[in-house]
Design a protein around this motif. Structure first.
Motif, mmCIF file in Angstrom:
data_model
loop_
_atom_site.group_PDB
_atom_site.id
_atom_site.type_symbol
_atom_site.label_atom_id
_atom_site.label_comp_id
_atom_site.label_asym_id
_atom_site.label_seq_id
_atom_site.Cartn_x
_atom_site.Cartn_y
_atom_site.Cartn_z
ATOM 1 N N ASN A 93 0.798 -1.218 0.000
ATOM 2 C CA ASN A 93 0.000 0.000 0.000
ATOM 3 C C ASN A 93 0.843 1.287 0.000
ATOM 4 N N GLY A 94 1.780 1.376 -0.922
ATOM 5 C CA GLY A 94 2.562 2.607 -1.048
ATOM 6 C C GLY A 94 3.886 2.587 -0.309
ATOM 7 N N LYS A 95 4.061 1.626 0.602
ATOM 8 C CA LYS A 95 5.371 1.523 1.262
ATOM 9 C C LYS A 95 6.356 0.925 0.262
ATOM 10 N N PRO A 96 7.650 1.225 0.417
ATOM 11 C CA PRO A 96 8.621 0.752 -0.577
ATOM 12 C C PRO A 96 8.746 -0.778 -0.663
ATOM 13 N N VAL A 97 8.919 -1.246 -1.879
ATOM 14 C CA VAL A 97 9.145 -2.676 -2.116
ATOM 15 C C VAL A 97 10.379 -2.802 -3.011
ATOM 16 N N VAL A 98 11.463 -3.297 -2.457
ATOM 17 C CA VAL A 98 12.688 -3.465 -3.253
ATOM 18 C C VAL A 98 12.714 -4.899 -3.787
ATOM 19 N N VAL A 99 12.557 -5.010 -5.090
ATOM 20 C CA VAL A 99 12.552 -6.341 -5.702
ATOM 21 C C VAL A 99 13.920 -6.604 -6.303
ATOM 22 N N ARG A 100 14.489 -7.713 -5.941
ATOM 23 C CA ARG A 100 15.775 -8.094 -6.518
ATOM 24 C C ARG A 100 15.509 -9.034 -7.690
ATOM 25 N N THR A 101 16.151 -8.754 -8.801
ATOM 26 C CA THR A 101 15.946 -9.634 -9.957
ATOM 27 C C THR A 101 16.611 -10.989 -9.680
ATOM 28 N N LEU A 102 16.255 -11.939 -10.501
ATOM 29 C CA LEU A 102 16.626 -13.348 -10.298
ATOM 30 C C LEU A 102 18.085 -13.546 -9.848
ATOM 31 N N ASP A 103 18.234 -14.194 -8.695
ATOM 32 C CA ASP A 103 19.574 -14.474 -8.160
ATOM 33 C C ASP A 103 19.711 -15.987 -8.004
ATOM 34 N N ILE A 104 19.743 -16.660 -9.130
ATOM 35 C CA ILE A 104 19.839 -18.125 -9.058
ATOM 36 C C ILE A 104 21.307 -18.521 -9.185
ATOM 37 N N GLY A 105 21.625 -19.697 -8.689
ATOM 38 C CA GLY A 105 23.022 -20.151 -8.681
ATOM 39 C C GLY A 105 23.488 -20.224 -7.242
ATOM 40 N N GLY A 106 24.723 -20.611 -7.002
ATOM 41 C CA GLY A 106 25.199 -20.783 -5.622
ATOM 42 C C GLY A 106 24.467 -21.947 -4.985
ATOM 43 N N ASP A 107 23.767 -21.692 -3.867
ATOM 44 C CA ASP A 107 23.020 -22.792 -3.237
ATOM 45 C C ASP A 107 21.572 -22.841 -3.707
ATOM 46 N N LYS A 108 21.213 -21.991 -4.678
ATOM 47 C CA LYS A 108 19.828 -22.019 -5.168
ATOM 48 C C LYS A 108 19.841 -22.495 -6.619
ATOM 49 N N ASN A 109 19.242 -23.635 -6.814
ATOM 50 C CA ASN A 109 19.341 -24.260 -8.122
ATOM 51 C C ASN A 109 17.958 -24.332 -8.774
ATOM 52 N N LEU A 110 17.921 -24.243 -10.093
ATOM 53 C CA LEU A 110 16.672 -24.486 -10.818
ATOM 54 C C LEU A 110 16.934 -25.691 -11.723
ATOM 55 N N PRO A 111 16.557 -26.884 -11.293
ATOM 56 C CA PRO A 111 16.915 -28.079 -12.067
ATOM 57 C C PRO A 111 16.483 -27.978 -13.531
ATOM 58 N N TYR A 112 15.348 -27.315 -13.780
ATOM 59 C CA TYR A 112 14.853 -27.300 -15.167
ATOM 60 C C TYR A 112 15.691 -26.409 -16.083
ATOM 61 N N LEU A 113 16.560 -25.565 -15.517
ATOM 62 C CA LEU A 113 17.430 -24.762 -16.390
ATOM 63 C C LEU A 113 18.641 -25.566 -16.865
ATOM 64 N N LYS A 114 18.841 -26.720 -16.219
ATOM 65 C CA LYS A 114 19.946 -27.614 -16.608
ATOM 66 C C LYS A 114 21.274 -26.861 -16.705
ATOM 67 N N LEU A 115 21.582 -26.114 -15.660
ATOM 68 C CA LEU A 115 22.843 -25.373 -15.675
ATOM 69 C C LEU A 115 23.994 -26.349 -15.451
ATOM 70 N N PRO A 116 25.121 -26.099 -16.092
ATOM 71 C CA PRO A 116 26.231 -27.038 -15.933
ATOM 72 C C PRO A 116 26.751 -27.048 -14.497
ATOM 73 N N GLU A 117 27.206 -28.225 -14.042
ATOM 74 C CA GLU A 117 27.832 -28.319 -12.712
ATOM 75 C C GLU A 117 29.086 -27.452 -12.715
ATOM 76 N N GLU A 118 29.355 -26.772 -11.606
ATOM 77 C CA GLU A 118 30.532 -25.908 -11.572
ATOM 78 C C GLU A 118 31.409 -26.251 -10.383
ATOM 79 N N MET A 119 32.705 -25.966 -10.504
ATOM 80 C CA MET A 119 33.629 -26.227 -9.405
ATOM 81 C C MET A 119 33.382 -25.229 -8.269
ATOM 82 N N ASN A 120 33.054 -23.983 -8.621
ATOM 83 C CA ASN A 120 32.873 -22.928 -7.619
ATOM 84 C C ASN A 120 31.564 -22.186 -7.885
#
Ligand code: PEP
Ligand code: MG
Length: 569
Positions: free
Chosen positions: A324-351
């Motif tokens: 209701n008019g109070k600020p809302v800070v939306v962060r755009t997609l931050d996937i990777g690290g410990d957050k995975n999206l299996p359906y994106l089939k991102l390659p396994e990484e060393m780091n």
């Protein structure tokens, strides 16, 4: 009574039975059998029992978590009815294999075939086949698979690890807390525990070995202590502690109606961190003055595919309207690290924490970034939207993200779709390179938000997920304090507001320092807002400011902690 110790990551005490989420042993022997028909019948019975099991899970998942989750199990039922798969198993039984081996070999054949296909849809089906086959195998072997969607009594979950996605599925009606072998204080699993307000202990190393399913447990999420099969005396003691914690929570409730202001009248904004529109209610219930971090990646998790522009638009609009008019800070997609999206089939990484994630992925896979930006821009007219980009390391990345945002805005306006003219654009300062040039970012951004969870990880080169190096994860390290001061000063020099949305913003030792440094917005789990607000009224910014110079000259985190505690006395 055996006692264990882990890393305390979410306060509160819990007393309940252990529910061990341990992968069961599904190994089988290749024994032969006499009667082919009887073996096929055994297979069919296992399939029928699996069907009933999945139907139950589907109903429970739909009721608890909505249609999306239910649909995942709908797809599993389809696999179970696939004649090609199970006729193949029956054929192998006819050729002399027992049901377990026939199921395993047929499954491997299909998995290989699907995974080799250059088709994302078929690759996803491979995951379904793996899951369903595991259930049928468990039925054949008479082994029970853990399934937390069917928990219907008070439990403490004990697991090697919980992914953020598994954590969001825990039903806090019954799950009184969780304990994991691995993990760190600012892993997203730990952050979620605080958001859900359930006690949690991570990094308890041998918990899954020491604790048996069904054993009585006490866990203290404030100290990291775990007691297995506790004595009555301990149970009584912890029941009392539970009551005291409840009471002190109740006493804090009065702060939900009050402003966030220090003893000497300095006003700050106390905002909440959320992952889904449903989390807004708990922020508003404690009088949160905005949303300082909407981790949008949670909208993308626990699904079979990407959320559409319309689905995202609906979520963003819901949050903006609720605020209701109070600020809302939306962060755009931050996937990777410990957050995975299996359906994106991102390659396994060393780091993975240093890899292809967040803004790097979005600038590379612009088709998905643009969909999110369009959804956000369309929603912008329903409230006070601010957009920020995660994991920015260079000015070019920030500029590029802004150009893409502007392009999408122009397209929408060209389609006569209204977009707010007031959207502020900022970035997270969570990489030391960005911190060092915060002055340059401040010239081009409307605001800066300090992401200390990652900033600490990258500055001290300490994996925020790794319990073996957690002693190095030091929010009060003088290097962190100096960087934070630099960022705040850089923002203010350009007349920009500076927030903090990492866990440090809700830390009682850090709060006085941040207040003195002039932080404008503190964003944290809803469960921390009232205690920070109650602490603020005891602090005088004016009296704290003269201590800053001294604090920044101290040489260790320990010294900082000691000195702050002394000042607060
Ligand atoms: C941070 O890094 O401080 C932050 C808020 O982002 P996340 O915890 O989601 O990485
Ligand atoms: Mg981060």
């Amino acid at each position: 009574m055996l006692a264990l110790k882990g890393i305390p990551v979410s306060n509160g005490a819990a007393i309940a039975k252990a529910y061990c989420l341990v992968e069961p042993d599904l190994s089988y022997s290749k024994k032969t059998f006499q009667n082919t028909d009887a073996e096929i019948m055994r297979l069919n019975e296992a399939i029928n029992h699996t069907k009933i099991e999945i139907e139950h899970i589907q109903t429970a998942a739909t009721q608890k978590y909505g249609e999306d989750k239910g649909a995942i199990f709908g797809a599993h039922l389809l696999v179970l009815q696939d004649p090609e798969l199970f006729n193949g198993v029956a054929e192998k039984i006819k050729s002399g294999m027992n049901a377990e081996q026939a199921l395993d070999e047929t499954t491997q054949f299909f998995l290989q075939m699907f995974e080799d296909m250059d088709n994302d849809y078929m690759k996803e089906r491979a995951a379904d086949i793996r899951d369903v086959s595991k259930r049928v195998m468990a039925q054949l072997l008479g082994v029970e698979l853990p399934d937390y969607s069917r928990i219907n009594e008070d439990v403490i979950i004990v697991a090697n690890d919980l992914t953020p996605s598994m954590t969001t599925q825990l039903d806090s009606t019954y799950v009184k807390g969780f304990i994991t072998n691995v993990g760190g204080k600012t892993s997203h699993t730990a952050i979620l525990a605080r958001a859900m307000d359930i006690p949690a202990i991570v990094g308890a190393k041998s918990a899954t070995l020491d604790i048996q399913h069904g054993e009585g447990l006490i866990m203290d999420g404030s100290t990291g202590e775990i007691f297995i099969n506790p004595t009555n005396e301990y149970i009584a003691q912890y029941k009392q502690l539970e009551d005291e914690l409840k009471q002190s929570k109740q006493q804090l409730e009065k702060y939900s109606q009050l402003k966030s202001v220090s003893k000497d009248g300095h006003v700050v904004e106390l905002a909440g961190n959320i992952g889904k529109p449903q989390d807004v209610a708990s922020v508003l219930a404690v009088g949160g003055e905005g949303i300082g971090l909407f981790r949008t990646e949670f909208l993308y998790m626990d699904r079979l595919d990407l959320p559409s522009e319309d689905e995202q638009f609906t979520s963003y609009k819901e949050v903006l309207e609720a605020l209701n008019g109070k600020p809302v800070v939306v962060r755009t997609l931050d996937i990777g690290g410990d957050k995975n999206l299996p359906y994106l089939k991102l390659p396994e990484e060393m780091n993975p924490f240093l890899g292809y994630r967040a803004i790097r992925l979005c600038l590379d896979r612009q088709e998905l970034f643009r969909i999110q930006l369009r959804a956000l821009l369309r929603a912008s007219v329903y409230g006070n939207l601010k957009i920020m980009f995660p994991m920015i390391a260079t000015l070019e990345e920030f500029r590029m993200a802004k150009v893409i945002l502007e392009e999408e805005k122009e397209k929408l306006l060209g389609e006569n779709i209204p977009v707010s003219e007031e959207i502020e654009i900022g970035l997270m300062i969570e990489i030391p390179s960005a911190a060092m040039i915060a002055d340059l970012f401040a010239k081009e951004a409307d605001f800066l938000s300090i992401g200390t969870n990652d900033l600490i990880q990258y500055t001290l080169a300490v994996d925020r997920m790794n319990e073996n190096v957690s002693y190095l994860y030091q929010p009060y390290h003088p290097a962190i304090l100096r960087l934070v001061k630099m960022i705040i000063d850089a923002g203010h020099a350009e007349g920009k507001w500076v927030g903090m949305c990492g866990e440090m913003a809700g830390d009682s030792i850090a709060v006085p320092i941040l207040l003195a440094l002039g932080l404008d917005e503190f964003s944290m789990s809803a469960s921390s807002i009232l205690s920070v607000r109650s602490q603020l009224v005891t602090l005088s910014k004016e009296q704290l400011v003269p201590h800053i110079q001294n604090l920044l000259q101290l040489s260790t985190a320990q010294q900082v902690e000691r000195v702050v505690k002394n000042i607060l006395k």
